[in-house]
Write a protein that holds these residues in place. Structure first.
Motif, PDB file in Angstrom:
ATOM      1  N   UNK A  48     -98.582 124.202  21.473  1.00 27.97           N
ATOM      2  CA  UNK A  48     -97.389 124.987  21.146  1.00 27.97           C
ATOM      3  C   UNK A  48     -96.557 124.219  20.112  1.00 27.97           C
ATOM      4  N   UNK A  49     -97.073 124.046  18.900  1.00 20.93           N
ATOM      5  CA  UNK A  49     -96.388 123.197  17.919  1.00 20.93           C
ATOM      6  C   UNK A  49     -95.000 123.701  17.519  1.00 20.93           C
ATOM      7  N   UNK A  50     -94.810 125.022  17.443  1.00 22.57           N
ATOM      8  CA  UNK A  50     -93.497 125.538  17.065  1.00 22.57           C
ATOM      9  C   UNK A  50     -92.445 125.215  18.120  1.00 22.57           C
ATOM     10  N   UNK A  51     -92.794 125.447  19.381  1.00 25.42           N
ATOM     11  CA  UNK A  51     -91.857 125.158  20.466  1.00 25.42           C
ATOM     12  C   UNK A  51     -91.599 123.658  20.582  1.00 25.42           C
ATOM     13  N   UNK A  52     -92.642 122.858  20.372  1.00 25.79           N
ATOM     14  CA  UNK A  52     -92.497 121.408  20.445  1.00 25.79           C
ATOM     15  C   UNK A  52     -91.580 120.902  19.338  1.00 25.79           C
ATOM     16  N   UNK A  54     -89.274 122.586  17.749  1.00 29.03           N
ATOM     17  CA  UNK A  54     -87.922 123.048  18.046  1.00 29.03           C
ATOM     18  C   UNK A  54     -87.255 122.164  19.103  1.00 29.03           C
ATOM     19  N   UNK A  55     -88.011 121.819  20.121  1.00 31.96           N
ATOM     20  CA  UNK A  55     -87.472 120.956  21.176  1.00 31.96           C
ATOM     21  C   UNK A  55     -87.142 119.571  20.632  1.00 31.96           C
ATOM     22  N   UNK A  56     -87.981 119.058  19.733  1.00 38.65           N
ATOM     23  CA  UNK A  56     -87.706 117.745  19.133  1.00 38.65           C
ATOM     24  C   UNK A  56     -86.441 117.781  18.296  1.00 38.65           C
ATOM     25  N   UNK A  57     -86.252 118.851  17.539  1.00 35.28           N
ATOM     26  CA  UNK A  57     -85.038 118.982  16.741  1.00 35.28           C
ATOM     27  C   UNK A  57     -83.789 119.068  17.618  1.00 35.28           C
ATOM     28  N   UNK A  58     -83.867 119.844  18.700  1.00 32.85           N
ATOM     29  CA  UNK A  58     -82.723 119.943  19.615  1.00 32.85           C
ATOM     30  C   UNK A  58     -82.423 118.591  20.252  1.00 32.85           C
ATOM     31  N   UNK A  59     -83.483 117.876  20.651  1.00 35.16           N
ATOM     32  CA  UNK A  59     -83.296 116.558  21.257  1.00 35.16           C
ATOM     33  C   UNK A  59     -82.677 115.592  20.254  1.00 35.16           C
ATOM     34  N   UNK A  60     -83.185 115.585  19.029  1.00 38.10           N
ATOM     35  CA  UNK A  60     -82.644 114.700  17.991  1.00 38.10           C
ATOM     36  C   UNK A  60     -81.187 114.996  17.702  1.00 38.10           C
TER      37      UNK A  60
END
Length: 69
Positions: A48-52, A54-60
């Motif tokens: 799920x590269x898109x969701x991953x 997105x989650x990395x950007x939110x975490x950052x």
């Protein structure tokens, strides 16, 4: 055992005494299983590269916002 190792061992023993009844929970953690869990999560994230991403950007963004706060 060097004096530094003895001191580190004593600090660990003191910390485990503070935990009291909860110390058995930490004794059950298998560090080898942690690696397997991390690989499992990374494998699912690759599916799920898109969701991953997105989650990395939110975490950052959350980590970056923690500094000023």
């Amino acid at each position: 055992m060097s004096p530094q190792e003895a001191t580190a061992w004593q600090v660990g023993a003191d910390a485990s005494e503070v935990l009291g009844p909860e110390s058995s929970v930490f004794a059950q953690v298998d560090p080898v299983d942690f690696g397997g869990s991390v690989l499992s999560v990374l494998g699912r994230a690759a599916g799920h590269p898109d969701e991953f991403g997105s989650a990395c950007l939110r975490f950052g963004a959350a980590v970056a916002g923690a500094g000023p706060a």
